[in-house]
Design an enzyme around this catalytic site. Structure first.
Site, PDB file in Angstrom:
ATOM      1  N   VAL A 125       0.837  -1.198   0.000  1.00  0.00           N
ATOM      2  CA  VAL A 125       0.000   0.000   0.000  1.00  0.00           C
ATOM      3  C   VAL A 125       0.875   1.253   0.000  1.00  0.00           C
ATOM      4  O   VAL A 125       2.063   1.192   0.282  1.00  0.00           O
ATOM      5  CB  VAL A 125      -0.956   0.020   1.221  1.00  0.00           C
ATOM      6  CG1 VAL A 125      -1.940  -1.129   1.154  1.00  0.00           C
ATOM      7  CG2 VAL A 125      -0.179  -0.020   2.525  1.00  0.00           C
ATOM      8  N   CYS A 126       0.262   2.387  -0.317  1.00  0.00           N
ATOM      9  CA  CYS A 126       0.974   3.666  -0.301  1.00  0.00           C
ATOM     10  C   CYS A 126       1.480   3.941   1.104  1.00  0.00           C
ATOM     11  O   CYS A 126       0.779   3.626   2.059  1.00  0.00           O
ATOM     12  CB  CYS A 126       0.049   4.799  -0.745  1.00  0.00           C
ATOM     13  SG  CYS A 126      -0.359   4.749  -2.497  1.00  0.00           S
ATOM     14  N   PRO A 127       2.647   4.510   1.273  1.00  0.00           N
ATOM     15  CA  PRO A 127       3.559   5.023   0.246  1.00  0.00           C
ATOM     16  C   PRO A 127       4.581   3.998  -0.234  1.00  0.00           C
ATOM     17  O   PRO A 127       5.444   4.316  -1.035  1.00  0.00           O
ATOM     18  CB  PRO A 127       4.271   6.167   0.973  1.00  0.00           C
ATOM     19  CG  PRO A 127       4.386   5.674   2.383  1.00  0.00           C
ATOM     20  CD  PRO A 127       3.115   4.884   2.625  1.00  0.00           C
ATOM     21  N   ILE A 128       4.475   2.735   0.234  1.00  0.00           N
ATOM     22  CA  ILE A 128       5.436   1.713  -0.173  1.00  0.00           C
ATOM     23  C   ILE A 128       5.348   1.443  -1.682  1.00  0.00           C
ATOM     24  O   ILE A 128       6.340   1.094  -2.316  1.00  0.00           O
ATOM     25  CB  ILE A 128       5.237   0.411   0.631  1.00  0.00           C
ATOM     26  CG1 ILE A 128       5.332   0.696   2.138  1.00  0.00           C
ATOM     27  CG2 ILE A 128       6.237  -0.659   0.233  1.00  0.00           C
ATOM     28  CD1 ILE A 128       6.642   1.321   2.588  1.00  0.00           C
ATOM     29  N   THR A 129       4.182   1.648  -2.280  1.00  0.00           N
ATOM     30  CA  THR A 129       4.040   1.434  -3.722  1.00  0.00           C
ATOM     31  C   THR A 129       5.018   2.314  -4.490  1.00  0.00           C
ATOM     32  O   THR A 129       5.717   1.846  -5.392  1.00  0.00           O
ATOM     33  CB  THR A 129       2.600   1.747  -4.176  1.00  0.00           C
ATOM     34  OG1 THR A 129       2.208   3.018  -3.653  1.00  0.00           O
ATOM     35  CG2 THR A 129       1.631   0.681  -3.715  1.00  0.00           C
TER      36      THR A 129
END
Length: 83
Positions: free
Chosen positions: A15-19
Site C-alpha cells: 500500500v501507499c507510500p510503499i508502492t
C-alpha cells in the site's frame, strides 16, 4: 504504440507510500531511457504513483486497466531527476 519494458514489478501486494518506494527503487536499477512496467492496484496507488513519478522527472508512457481490477503502468526513466 507498443513499448518494450526492460523490467517488470508487481506492487499489488503493498500500500501507499510503499508502492512508490518500490517503484522508485526499481527505477534506480535501470539506465536513463529504460522502461519499467509496473502492475498496481486502483485507488491510491494508481492516483499517486504516476503523479509522483512525473514529479521526479520520469515520463509516464501508458496507464491501462487490466481485467482483474489492477492497472499496468509503463514509465520511462528520466535523466533529469530532481531530489
Amino acid at each position: 504504440m507498443s513499448w518494450q519494458a526492460k523490467e517488470r514489478i508487481d506492487i499489488t501486494d503493498v500500500v501507499c507510500p510503499i508502492t512508490f518506494v518500490k517503484t522508485k527503487v526499481a527505477l534506480e536499477d535501470l539506465a536513463d531511457g529504460d522502461i519499467l512496467e509496473v502492475r498496481l492496484n486502483g485507488g491510491e496507488p494508481v492516483q499517486n504513483v504516476p503523479r509522483s513519478l512525473k514529479d521526479e522527472g520520469h515520463k509516464v508512457l501508458e496507464l491501462s486497466p487490466n481485467d482483474d481490477g489492477t492497472y499496468t503502468l509503463l514509465v520511462k526513466k528520466g535523466n533529469n531527476i530532481t531530489a
